[in-house]
Motif scaffolding. Structure first.
Motif, PDB file in Angstrom:
ATOM      1  N   VAL A 268       0.791  -1.236   0.000  1.00  0.00           N
ATOM      2  CA  VAL A 268       0.000   0.000   0.000  1.00  0.00           C
ATOM      3  C   VAL A 268       0.818   1.278   0.000  1.00  0.00           C
ATOM      4  CG1 VAL A 268      -1.831  -1.211   1.227  1.00  0.00           C
ATOM      5  CG2 VAL A 268      -0.195   0.160   2.524  1.00  0.00           C
ATOM      6  N   ALA A 269       2.092   1.252   0.414  1.00  0.00           N
ATOM      7  CA  ALA A 269       2.855   2.487   0.549  1.00  0.00           C
ATOM      8  C   ALA A 269       3.395   2.934  -0.803  1.00  0.00           C
ATOM      9  CB  ALA A 269       4.007   2.296   1.531  1.00  0.00           C
ATOM     10  N   THR A 270       3.258   4.211  -1.079  1.00  0.00           N
ATOM     11  CA  THR A 270       3.852   4.798  -2.281  1.00  0.00           C
ATOM     12  C   THR A 270       4.993   5.711  -1.854  1.00  0.00           C
ATOM     13  OG1 THR A 270       2.243   6.609  -2.224  1.00  0.00           O
ATOM     14  CG2 THR A 270       1.698   4.690  -3.575  1.00  0.00           C
ATOM     15  N   ASP A 271       5.835   6.062  -2.822  1.00  0.00           N
ATOM     16  CA  ASP A 271       7.004   6.905  -2.533  1.00  0.00           C
ATOM     17  C   ASP A 271       7.771   6.356  -1.345  1.00  0.00           C
ATOM     18  OD1 ASP A 271       6.503   8.937  -4.554  1.00  0.00           O
ATOM     19  OD2 ASP A 271       4.795   9.508  -3.323  1.00  0.00           O
ATOM     20  N   LEU A 272       8.020   5.056  -1.355  1.00  0.00           N
ATOM     21  CA  LEU A 272       8.651   4.382  -0.231  1.00  0.00           C
ATOM     22  C   LEU A 272      10.173   4.516  -0.307  1.00  0.00           C
ATOM     23  CD1 LEU A 272       8.137   2.541   2.260  1.00  0.00           C
ATOM     24  CD2 LEU A 272       8.383   0.583   0.716  1.00  0.00           C
ATOM     25  N   VAL A 273      10.764   5.050   0.748  1.00  0.00           N
ATOM     26  CA  VAL A 273      12.217   5.156   0.868  1.00  0.00           C
ATOM     27  C   VAL A 273      12.613   4.459   2.158  1.00  0.00           C
ATOM     28  CG1 VAL A 273      14.206   6.680   1.104  1.00  0.00           C
ATOM     29  CG2 VAL A 273      12.292   7.349  -0.360  1.00  0.00           C
ATOM     30  N   ARG A 274      13.346   3.370   2.053  1.00  0.00           N
ATOM     31  CA  ARG A 274      13.751   2.624   3.238  1.00  0.00           C
ATOM     32  C   ARG A 274      15.051   3.217   3.785  1.00  0.00           C
ATOM     33  NH1 ARG A 274      10.295  -1.487   3.761  1.00  0.00           N
ATOM     34  NH2 ARG A 274       9.534  -2.610   1.927  1.00  0.00           N
ATOM     35  N   LEU A 275      15.040   3.498   5.065  1.00  0.00           N
ATOM     36  CA  LEU A 275      16.228   3.958   5.757  1.00  0.00           C
ATOM     37  C   LEU A 275      16.839   2.780   6.509  1.00  0.00           C
ATOM     38  CD1 LEU A 275      14.901   7.386   7.092  1.00  0.00           C
ATOM     39  CD2 LEU A 275      15.780   6.795   4.831  1.00  0.00           C
ATOM     40  N   SER A 276      18.012   2.999   7.103  1.00  0.00           N
ATOM     41  CA  SER A 276      18.728   1.857   7.675  1.00  0.00           C
ATOM     42  C   SER A 276      19.321   2.210   9.017  1.00  0.00           C
ATOM     43  CB  SER A 276      19.843   1.395   6.725  1.00  0.00           C
ATOM     44  OG  SER A 276      20.621   0.378   7.304  1.00  0.00           O
ATOM     45  N   GLY A 277      18.833   1.562  10.067  1.00  0.00           N
ATOM     46  CA  GLY A 277      19.505   1.608  11.349  1.00  0.00           C
ATOM     47  C   GLY A 277      19.470   2.950  12.041  1.00  0.00           C
ATOM     48  N   THR A 278      20.390   3.108  12.963  1.00  0.00           N
ATOM     49  CA  THR A 278      20.436   4.285  13.816  1.00  0.00           C
ATOM     50  C   THR A 278      21.193   5.446  13.191  1.00  0.00           C
ATOM     51  OG1 THR A 278      22.477   3.534  14.866  1.00  0.00           O
ATOM     52  CG2 THR A 278      20.406   2.795  15.861  1.00  0.00           C
ATOM     53  N   GLY A 279      21.969   5.172  12.138  1.00  0.00           N
ATOM     54  CA  GLY A 279      22.891   6.173  11.623  1.00  0.00           C
ATOM     55  C   GLY A 279      24.154   6.266  12.455  1.00  0.00           C
ATOM     56  N   GLN A 280      24.261   5.406  13.462  1.00  0.00           N
ATOM     57  CA  GLN A 280      25.401   5.441  14.377  1.00  0.00           C
ATOM     58  C   GLN A 280      26.051   4.075  14.515  1.00  0.00           C
ATOM     59  OE1 GLN A 280      23.457   6.980  17.865  1.00  0.00           O
ATOM     60  NE2 GLN A 280      23.595   9.085  17.172  1.00  0.00           N
ATOM     61  N   GLY A 281      25.921   3.236  13.488  1.00  0.00           N
ATOM     62  CA  GLY A 281      26.625   1.961  13.491  1.00  0.00           C
ATOM     63  C   GLY A 281      25.841   0.795  14.022  1.00  0.00           C
ATOM     64  N   GLU A 282      24.501   0.922  14.093  1.00  0.00           N
ATOM     65  CA  GLU A 282      23.668  -0.179  14.571  1.00  0.00           C
ATOM     66  C   GLU A 282      22.494  -0.380  13.632  1.00  0.00           C
ATOM     67  OE1 GLU A 282      23.513  -0.310  19.285  1.00  0.00           O
ATOM     68  OE2 GLU A 282      22.951   1.667  18.512  1.00  0.00           O
ATOM     69  N   ASP A 283      22.179  -1.635  13.358  1.00  0.00           N
ATOM     70  CA  ASP A 283      20.981  -1.969  12.589  1.00  0.00           C
ATOM     71  C   ASP A 283      20.601  -3.400  12.926  1.00  0.00           C
ATOM     72  OD1 ASP A 283      18.868  -2.149  10.895  1.00  0.00           O
ATOM     73  OD2 ASP A 283      20.022  -2.086   9.040  1.00  0.00           O
ATOM     74  N   SER A 284      19.614  -3.571  13.792  1.00  0.00           N
ATOM     75  CA  SER A 284      19.243  -4.914  14.241  1.00  0.00           C
ATOM     76  C   SER A 284      18.522  -5.698  13.163  1.00  0.00           C
ATOM     77  CB  SER A 284      18.355  -4.817  15.475  1.00  0.00           C
ATOM     78  OG  SER A 284      17.052  -4.386  15.117  1.00  0.00           O
ATOM     79  N   GLY A 285      17.901  -5.013  12.208  1.00  0.00           N
ATOM     80  CA  GLY A 285      17.113  -5.687  11.188  1.00  0.00           C
ATOM     81  C   GLY A 285      15.694  -5.983  11.610  1.00  0.00           C
ATOM     82  N   ALA A 286      15.380  -5.848  12.896  1.00  0.00           N
ATOM     83  CA  ALA A 286      14.046  -6.186  13.384  1.00  0.00           C
ATOM     84  C   ALA A 286      13.079  -5.018  13.306  1.00  0.00           C
ATOM     85  CB  ALA A 286      14.121  -6.685  14.822  1.00  0.00           C
ATOM     86  N   LEU A 287      13.565  -3.838  12.949  1.00  0.00           N
ATOM     87  CA  LEU A 287      12.692  -2.678  12.821  1.00  0.00           C
ATOM     88  C   LEU A 287      12.928  -2.003  11.478  1.00  0.00           C
ATOM     89  CD1 LEU A 287      11.268  -0.369  15.318  1.00  0.00           C
ATOM     90  CD2 LEU A 287      12.617   0.776  13.541  1.00  0.00           C
ATOM     91  N   LEU A 288      11.847  -1.766  10.748  1.00  0.00           N
ATOM     92  CA  LEU A 288      11.911  -1.078   9.471  1.00  0.00           C
ATOM     93  C   LEU A 288      11.667   0.408   9.696  1.00  0.00           C
ATOM     94  CD1 LEU A 288       9.692  -3.506   7.343  1.00  0.00           C
ATOM     95  CD2 LEU A 288      12.184  -3.468   7.488  1.00  0.00           C
ATOM     96  N   LEU A 289      12.567   1.233   9.187  1.00  0.00           N
ATOM     97  CA  LEU A 289      12.430   2.683   9.245  1.00  0.00           C
ATOM     98  C   LEU A 289      12.320   3.177   7.811  1.00  0.00           C
ATOM     99  CD1 LEU A 289      12.545   5.474  10.554  1.00  0.00           C
ATOM    100  CD2 LEU A 289      15.030   5.240  10.722  1.00  0.00           C
ATOM    101  N   SER A 290      11.224   3.870   7.503  1.00  0.00           N
ATOM    102  CA  SER A 290      10.958   4.251   6.117  1.00  0.00           C
ATOM    103  C   SER A 290      10.302   5.619   6.048  1.00  0.00           C
ATOM    104  CB  SER A 290      10.023   3.233   5.440  1.00  0.00           C
ATOM    105  OG  SER A 290      10.477   1.909   5.565  1.00  0.00           O
ATOM    106  N   LEU A 291      10.387   6.210   4.872  1.00  0.00           N
ATOM    107  CA  LEU A 291       9.554   7.341   4.495  1.00  0.00           C
ATOM    108  C   LEU A 291       8.523   6.802   3.519  1.00  0.00           C
ATOM    109  CD1 LEU A 291      12.397   9.910   3.697  1.00  0.00           C
ATOM    110  CD2 LEU A 291      11.367   9.403   5.917  1.00  0.00           C
ATOM    111  N   ALA A 292       7.278   7.209   3.651  1.00  0.00           N
ATOM    112  CA  ALA A 292       6.245   6.636   2.787  1.00  0.00           C
ATOM    113  C   ALA A 292       5.032   7.548   2.741  1.00  0.00           C
ATOM    114  CB  ALA A 292       5.833   5.244   3.288  1.00  0.00           C
TER     115      ALA A 292
END
Length: 498
Positions: A268-292
């Motif tokens: 359902v999401a349009t204009d989807l941009v996936r971001l990654s992690g904290t921006g500080q060297g961490e990304d667990s993969g269990a949480l999706l951070l996006s613009l949509a």
């Protein structure tokens, strides 16, 4: 970069003002170096600034020219950067910064090094004004450039295979007489570790920038409305079916074929941009951070990914730090925040405890309940424990019919109350966990129907939920900020009281 990103023929240089010449006598031959650099590069400094249009939208571009003394930043280049940022802020224009640089210009010494301070301050001021700041890192970007305006983007991506790092490998090798470890200062490694949001080939930067700005800007140049349309808010479809039993809802929410957050966003999401992690060297993969965008409504999205959450990627402290990054982006830019809850619970491990899990839950709650921007939470499926609660408090709370919320999984609650897990269903029935219970208690505003189960009608359910989310976004955006905040605080202040 100009030709890759901006509409053809739209670039207008902002570099007409004469440069403030630094003291070129500090380093022998520096004046000659400047002259040769200008001849080689065809520009008068290591930075080019100006504005153009990107699919009709005015955008400011600040880009390095590596052929001018390796893109190094001295006093004049820093003044050009800061002047462009300040002008963009005054004219309320988004910025795309595209550095490629060896860092501070050594010929100008310590004063050049201190230019990092005013550049960082200017970027901070731009972001505080609620304006997007996007970064595309090119090969190479090192030193003070990476440690200032190269690392402050709301969205930051890099060129494939680019050398990105603070200490250049040549400096390391000279200082320590050993090669720097391979593969560390490479864009792909930074993306994998949550330092940047992705790796993007130059030819795709235009599309990514345009998509991100469609979500983050309040003034789309096309026919999309920047504010909620006039007239009544569309009423989401209500759930008129018989209230589910607790154990039935819990069992259904655990079906492997039930659509999770990733399936919902993909549908359902349009204009989807996936971001990654904290921006500080961490990304667990269990949480999706996006613009949509949902039905034309922009949002920063935090989504617990049930498909990625497993023993090797539990929902731990880093996932909540990623969530808090999303909250900051939403707050800085005034974009509504949508939170999708679907988790078996927070990580139970030594690493999670020592990594500050409890503190991150507390900080997430505090940040979210006081966030100045509109918020919408959705209990999509399983809502277990503090990890679920950390994304719950919002102006409008939706719940799928078979979604639920509990302080522990029912097996865990049974173990506490009865010293074994065999009475999980019995305990669940007494804790008020179902969507109907949550609505009756004032925790949930809207129950989204499932017919009979989201797993049996995944596309129809996702579409129905998207309509409900879009309706909620319109409704909460219409509330005056002061009233929205006071209502949110009052809701949780009086929850459970007679």
């Amino acid at each position: 970069m100009l030709d890759l990103v901006l509409d053809e023929g739209s670039f207008l240089s902002w570099d007409d003002a004469p440069l403030r010449s630094p003291d070129v006598d500090t380093a022998p031959g520096y004046a000659t170096d400047l002259e040769r650099a200008a001849q080689k590069s065809g520009v008068d400094e290591a930075v080019v600034t100006g504005e153009g249009t990107l699919r009709g939208r005015r955008v400011v571009l600040i880009a390095c020219e590596f052929d001018f003394l390796a893109g190094s930043i001295g006093i004049a280049a820093a003044e050009r950067i800061v002047s462009a940022i300040e002008r963009a802020t005054a004219e309320r224009l988004p910025i795309l910064a595209s550095p490629t640089s060896g860092g501070t210009r050594m010929q100008e010494g310590t004063v050049a090094f201190l230019q990092m301070v005013k550049i960082s301050a200017a970027v901070a001021g731009h972001k505080t004004a609620g304006l997007p700041y996007l970064v595309y890192l090119r090969h190479p970007t090192t030193g003070g450039v990476f440690a200032s305006w190269g690392s402050l983007g709301h969205v930051s991506v890099a060129e494939p295979g680019a050398l990105i790092g603070f200490l250049g490998p040549r400096v390391y090798e000279a200082l320590y007489d050993a090669p720097f470890p391979e593969g560390v200062q490479v864009s792909e490694n930074l993306a994998e570790r949550g330092m940047i949001d992705g790796v993007v080939v130059p030819g795709e930067v235009r599309d990514l920038t345009a998509t991100a700005l469609r979500v983050l800007c309040e003034d789309p140049p096309d026919d999309d409305e920047p504010t909620p349309p006039p007239g009544p808010v569309p009423e989401p479809e209500s759930d008129t079916g018989e209230a589910p039993g607790a154990w039935d809802a819990i069992t259904r929410s655990r079906r492997r074929d039930r659509p999770g957050a990733r399936a919902f966003l993909d549908r359902v999401a349009t204009d989807l941009v996936r971001l990654s992690g904290t921006g500080q060297g961490e990304d667990s993969g269990a949480l999706l951070l996006s613009l949509a965008r949902f039905r034309g409504r922009s949002a920063v999205v935090l989504a617990q990914d049930r498909d990625a959450e497993h023993e090797s990627h539990p929902l731990g402290p880093s996932a909540l730090r990623s969530a808090r990054r999303g909250m900051r982006i939403a707050a800085e830019l005034g974009v509504p925040l949508v939170l999708l809850i679907d988790t078996r619970g927070a990580a139970l491990s030594q690493e999670a405890e020592e990594g500050g899990l409890a503190g991150e839950i507390a900080r997430s709650l505090a940040d979210l309940v006081t966030l100045p921007t509109p918020t919408v939470s959705v209990i999509l499926g399983q809502g277990t424990g503090g990890a679920a609660l950390a994304l719950l408090p919002a102006d409008r709370v939706l719940c799928a019919r078979h979604g639920w919320l509990a302080p522990l999984p029912p097996e865990g609650a049974s173990a506490i109350l009865h010293h074994d897990t065999s009475r999980a269903a019995e305990v669940a029935a007494t804790q008020g966990v179902t969507s109907a219970d949550l609505a009756a208690a004032g925790i949930v505003d809207v129950v989204v129907p499932e017919r009979p189960d989201a797993a049996d009608e995944p596309d129809a359910f996702c579409d129905r939920l998207a309509d409900a989310v879009a309706s909620a976004l319109i409704e909460v955006r219409r509330r005056p900020p002061e009233r929205r905040y006071s209502q949110r605080m009052s809701r949780y202040r009086h929850l459970g009281l007679p």
